[in-house]
Design a protein around this motif. Structure first.
Motif, PDB file in Angstrom:
ATOM      1  N   SER A  30      13.686  -5.128  -2.393  1.00  0.00           N
ATOM      2  CA  SER A  30      14.173  -4.932  -3.756  1.00  0.00           C
ATOM      3  C   SER A  30      13.038  -5.184  -4.741  1.00  0.00           C
ATOM      4  CB  SER A  30      15.336  -5.876  -4.062  1.00  0.00           C
ATOM      5  OG  SER A  30      15.720  -5.746  -5.422  1.00  0.00           O
ATOM      6  N   VAL A  31      12.949  -4.328  -5.749  1.00  0.00           N
ATOM      7  CA  VAL A  31      11.940  -4.493  -6.795  1.00  0.00           C
ATOM      8  C   VAL A  31      12.436  -5.459  -7.865  1.00  0.00           C
ATOM      9  CG1 VAL A  31      10.625  -3.277  -8.581  1.00  0.00           C
ATOM     10  CG2 VAL A  31      11.044  -2.171  -6.388  1.00  0.00           C
ATOM     11  N   ILE A  32      13.757  -5.512  -8.061  1.00  0.00           N
ATOM     12  CA  ILE A  32      14.336  -6.254  -9.178  1.00  0.00           C
ATOM     13  C   ILE A  32      14.905  -7.598  -8.762  1.00  0.00           C
ATOM     14  CG2 ILE A  32      16.116  -6.200 -10.968  1.00  0.00           C
ATOM     15  CD1 ILE A  32      15.898  -3.137 -10.905  1.00  0.00           C
ATOM     16  N   THR A  33      15.695  -7.627  -7.697  1.00  0.00           N
ATOM     17  CA  THR A  33      16.497  -8.801  -7.359  1.00  0.00           C
ATOM     18  C   THR A  33      15.637  -9.951  -6.849  1.00  0.00           C
ATOM     19  OG1 THR A  33      18.251  -7.276  -6.720  1.00  0.00           O
ATOM     20  CG2 THR A  33      18.538  -9.573  -6.096  1.00  0.00           C
ATOM     21  N   ARG A  34      15.951 -11.156  -7.319  1.00  0.00           N
ATOM     22  CA  ARG A  34      15.301 -12.385  -6.856  1.00  0.00           C
ATOM     23  C   ARG A  34      16.295 -13.232  -6.077  1.00  0.00           C
ATOM     24  NH1 ARG A  34      11.791  -9.109  -9.469  1.00  0.00           N
ATOM     25  NH2 ARG A  34       9.815 -10.146  -9.866  1.00  0.00           N
ATOM     26  N   CYS A  35      15.760 -14.210  -5.330  1.00  0.00           N
ATOM     27  CA  CYS A  35      16.623 -15.091  -4.547  1.00  0.00           C
ATOM     28  C   CYS A  35      15.908 -16.427  -4.332  1.00  0.00           C
ATOM     29  CB  CYS A  35      16.977 -14.453  -3.201  1.00  0.00           C
ATOM     30  SG  CYS A  35      15.542 -14.192  -2.120  1.00  0.00           S
ATOM     31  N   VAL A  36      16.689 -17.437  -3.960  1.00  0.00           N
ATOM     32  CA  VAL A  36      16.107 -18.716  -3.568  1.00  0.00           C
ATOM     33  C   VAL A  36      15.551 -18.570  -2.158  1.00  0.00           C
ATOM     34  CG1 VAL A  36      16.629 -21.117  -2.973  1.00  0.00           C
ATOM     35  CG2 VAL A  36      17.536 -20.128  -5.084  1.00  0.00           C
ATOM     36  N   ASP A  37      14.285 -18.936  -1.981  1.00  0.00           N
ATOM     37  CA  ASP A  37      13.620 -18.806  -0.685  1.00  0.00           C
ATOM     38  C   ASP A  37      12.685 -20.011  -0.519  1.00  0.00           C
ATOM     39  OD1 ASP A  37      11.965 -18.165   1.484  1.00  0.00           O
ATOM     40  OD2 ASP A  37      12.025 -16.021   1.049  1.00  0.00           O
ATOM     41  N   PHE A  38      13.094 -20.930   0.349  1.00  0.00           N
ATOM     42  CA  PHE A  38      12.337 -22.172   0.514  1.00  0.00           C
ATOM     43  C   PHE A  38      11.053 -21.982   1.315  1.00  0.00           C
ATOM     44  CE2 PHE A  38      16.373 -23.880  -0.843  1.00  0.00           C
ATOM     45  CZ  PHE A  38      16.005 -24.967  -1.617  1.00  0.00           C
ATOM     46  N   GLU A  39      10.867 -20.831   1.942  1.00  0.00           N
ATOM     47  CA  GLU A  39       9.637 -20.564   2.690  1.00  0.00           C
ATOM     48  C   GLU A  39       8.606 -19.806   1.862  1.00  0.00           C
ATOM     49  OE1 GLU A  39      10.432 -18.649   6.372  1.00  0.00           O
ATOM     50  OE2 GLU A  39      11.640 -20.299   7.181  1.00  0.00           O
ATOM     51  N   LYS A  40       9.041 -18.790   1.146  1.00  0.00           N
ATOM     52  CA  LYS A  40       8.112 -17.907   0.452  1.00  0.00           C
ATOM     53  C   LYS A  40       8.170 -18.027  -1.069  1.00  0.00           C
ATOM     54  CE  LYS A  40       8.583 -14.428   4.127  1.00  0.00           C
ATOM     55  NZ  LYS A  40       9.013 -13.037   4.409  1.00  0.00           N
ATOM     56  N   GLY A  41       9.149 -18.744  -1.583  1.00  0.00           N
ATOM     57  CA  GLY A  41       9.378 -18.757  -3.022  1.00  0.00           C
ATOM     58  C   GLY A  41       8.388 -19.594  -3.802  1.00  0.00           C
ATOM     59  N   ASP A  42       8.309 -19.316  -5.114  1.00  0.00           N
ATOM     60  CA  ASP A  42       7.483 -20.097  -6.044  1.00  0.00           C
ATOM     61  C   ASP A  42       8.324 -21.237  -6.620  1.00  0.00           C
ATOM     62  OD1 ASP A  42       5.158 -18.458  -5.865  1.00  0.00           O
ATOM     63  OD2 ASP A  42       6.158 -16.976  -7.140  1.00  0.00           O
ATOM     64  N   TYR A  43       7.673 -22.389  -6.798  1.00  0.00           N
ATOM     65  CA  TYR A  43       8.359 -23.574  -7.316  1.00  0.00           C
ATOM     66  C   TYR A  43       9.086 -23.239  -8.622  1.00  0.00           C
ATOM     67  CZ  TYR A  43       9.145 -28.201  -9.300  1.00  0.00           C
ATOM     68  OH  TYR A  43       9.723 -29.301  -9.870  1.00  0.00           O
ATOM     69  N   SER A  44      10.349 -23.653  -8.713  1.00  0.00           N
ATOM     70  CA  SER A  44      11.170 -23.356  -9.890  1.00  0.00           C
ATOM     71  C   SER A  44      12.095 -24.529 -10.170  1.00  0.00           C
ATOM     72  CB  SER A  44      12.018 -22.095  -9.657  1.00  0.00           C
ATOM     73  OG  SER A  44      11.221 -21.014  -9.236  1.00  0.00           O
ATOM     74  N   LYS A  45      12.221 -24.869 -11.463  1.00  0.00           N
ATOM     75  CA  LYS A  45      13.076 -26.000 -11.826  1.00  0.00           C
ATOM     76  C   LYS A  45      13.815 -25.702 -13.132  1.00  0.00           C
ATOM     77  CE  LYS A  45      13.031 -31.066 -12.254  1.00  0.00           C
ATOM     78  NZ  LYS A  45      12.193 -32.279 -12.163  1.00  0.00           N
ATOM     79  N   THR A  46      15.123 -25.939 -13.114  1.00  0.00           N
ATOM     80  CA  THR A  46      15.982 -25.717 -14.271  1.00  0.00           C
ATOM     81  C   THR A  46      16.817 -26.969 -14.528  1.00  0.00           C
ATOM     82  OG1 THR A  46      16.177 -23.366 -13.683  1.00  0.00           O
ATOM     83  CG2 THR A  46      17.789 -24.235 -15.246  1.00  0.00           C
ATOM     84  N   LEU A  47      16.910 -27.374 -15.797  1.00  0.00           N
ATOM     85  CA  LEU A  47      17.792 -28.471 -16.194  1.00  0.00           C
ATOM     86  C   LEU A  47      19.035 -27.876 -16.841  1.00  0.00           C
ATOM     87  CD1 LEU A  47      15.206 -30.888 -17.860  1.00  0.00           C
ATOM     88  CD2 LEU A  47      15.856 -30.751 -15.459  1.00  0.00           C
ATOM     89  N   TYR A  48      20.212 -28.457 -16.545  1.00  0.00           N
ATOM     90  CA  TYR A  48      21.430 -27.928 -17.157  1.00  0.00           C
ATOM     91  C   TYR A  48      22.330 -29.061 -17.638  1.00  0.00           C
ATOM     92  CZ  TYR A  48      23.912 -28.994 -12.771  1.00  0.00           C
ATOM     93  OH  TYR A  48      24.457 -29.635 -11.693  1.00  0.00           O
ATOM     94  N   LYS A  49      23.165 -28.715 -18.623  1.00  0.00           N
ATOM     95  CA  LYS A  49      24.111 -29.674 -19.189  1.00  0.00           C
ATOM     96  C   LYS A  49      25.370 -28.921 -19.590  1.00  0.00           C
ATOM     97  CE  LYS A  49      24.641 -32.830 -23.138  1.00  0.00           C
ATOM     98  NZ  LYS A  49      23.979 -33.342 -24.372  1.00  0.00           N
ATOM     99  N   LYS A  50      26.518 -29.367 -19.109  1.00  0.00           N
ATOM    100  CA  LYS A  50      27.783 -28.722 -19.480  1.00  0.00           C
ATOM    101  C   LYS A  50      28.162 -29.112 -20.903  1.00  0.00           C
ATOM    102  CE  LYS A  50      31.677 -30.325 -17.932  1.00  0.00           C
ATOM    103  NZ  LYS A  50      32.705 -30.741 -16.961  1.00  0.00           N
ATOM    104  N   LEU A  51      28.450 -28.120 -21.724  1.00  0.00           N
ATOM    105  CA  LEU A  51      28.856 -28.369 -23.106  1.00  0.00           C
ATOM    106  C   LEU A  51      30.371 -28.294 -23.279  1.00  0.00           C
ATOM    107  CD1 LEU A  51      26.157 -26.263 -24.993  1.00  0.00           C
ATOM    108  CD2 LEU A  51      26.092 -28.693 -24.435  1.00  0.00           C
ATOM    109  N   ARG A  52      31.017 -27.430 -22.478  1.00  0.00           N
ATOM    110  CA  ARG A  52      32.452 -27.223 -22.633  1.00  0.00           C
ATOM    111  C   ARG A  52      33.013 -26.567 -21.376  1.00  0.00           C
ATOM    112  NH1 ARG A  52      33.963 -23.127 -27.224  1.00  0.00           N
ATOM    113  NH2 ARG A  52      32.266 -24.293 -28.213  1.00  0.00           N
ATOM    114  N   TYR A  53      34.253 -26.873 -21.064  1.00  0.00           N
ATOM    115  CA  TYR A  53      34.926 -26.212 -19.941  1.00  0.00           C
ATOM    116  C   TYR A  53      36.233 -25.613 -20.434  1.00  0.00           C
ATOM    117  CZ  TYR A  53      37.515 -25.513 -15.580  1.00  0.00           C
ATOM    118  OH  TYR A  53      38.262 -24.964 -14.555  1.00  0.00           O
TER     119      TYR A  53
END
Length: 294
Positions: free
Chosen positions: A191-214
């Protein structure tokens, strides 16, 4: 287009060459080489100067950035909102379904087309340089640099993670109150577009999240997100990875049709102005389609 910048030399820069001074102000060697092509592009106390000339206290250095425009972008009148503008930057609230740059299937419906029309209507010639790009369907704040120097400095800030972006998203299910997602991302095979989590080939990535409302009735969460890395589709991939994909994300959550685009909005921007060095903070309200869903 011309941008004239004036500097009064203070004590720390005594005996600097003009070239060394300009490099410390964020000019690249490429920009300095470009300046040499134009007569009087660099003047020192009202006299044409060479970059090897040395500076003295209270000298007046004037730089004239001249930029020939080679623009093949079609000007098109499109709706978008300007949040802020000065001689060096433009902050835009990009609407949904508007790509940033023209491409094969998006020749005349992009932010570049809209801004080309806007600048021409003001009788300004500006090369389109978008610093903080967004996906076609993502709404919110974008920084546009209006000259070579501001673009160079802002691109360096981007590389050094000095432009701070906060996103708002609507996700499936009830998200934890807060947390971090640390999972490497790579391009999905075949795929040219789609990305995925890949612990062998992937680049380091980090996201912080906070729930504001449910919203219990709709079973969706309003979430605030901050990126500590800048991977393609990072928020969309990471939220799918923790089983809370974005509403309306046809690529990573194709069975959800509560919205006709991914529910993602660039909500806040904080950075240092490339020329004035002032701290800049901007916010863009949550768009109507996301508010309606909430």
């Amino acid at each position: 287009m011309q941008r004239i910048l004036k500097y009064t030399i203070t004590e720390p820069y005594i005996n600097y060459t003009i070239e060394k001074f300009l490099l410390e102000q964020g000019y690249t060697r490429k920009i300095i080489t470009h300046l040499k092509k134009y007569e009087n592009s660099i003047t020192l106390n009202d006299k044409w100067a060479y970059v090897k000339n040395k500076l003295s206290l209270n000298d007046i250095l004037v730089v004239t950035l001249t930029e020939p425009i080679e623009n093949n972008i079609v000007p098109v009148k499109l709706d978008f909102k300007i949040i802020y503008e000065d001689e060096d930057i433009l902050i835009v609230n990009k609407p949904a379904f508007m790509p940033i740059h023209p491409s094969l299937n998006n020749y005349d419906n992009t932010l570049a087309n809209a801004l080309t029309y806007y600048f021409q209507s003001k009788k300004e010639s500006v090369v389109f340089r978008c610093i903080t790009r967004l996906d076609r369907d993502t709404t919110g704040l974008c920084i546009i640099a209006k000259n070579k120097l501001s673009a160079s400095i802002l691109n360096a800030q981007t590389k050094n993670r000095q432009i701070h972006k906060t996103y708002i998203a609507i996700c499936e299910g009830e998200v934890n109150d807060c947390g971090e997602i640390e999972a490497p991302i790579s391009r999905k095979e075949e795929s040219v577009i789609t990305r995925c989590v890949d612990f062998e080939k992937g680049d380091y990535s980090k996201t912080l999240y906070k729930k504001l409302r449910y919203n219990k009735k709709a079973d969706v969460s309003l979430v605030q997100l901050k990126l500590l890395t800048g991977r393609t589709h990072q928020i969309r991939v990471h939220m799918k990875y923790i089983n809370h994909p974005l509403i309306g994300d046809f690529l990573y959550n194709p069975n959800n049709t509560l919205m006709n685009r991914q529910a993602l909005h660039s909500y806040k921007l904080s950075f240092i102005h490339p020329i004035s060095h002032e701290k800049m903070d901007f916010m863009a309200p949550i768009p109507n389609d996301m508010q309606t869903l909430l």
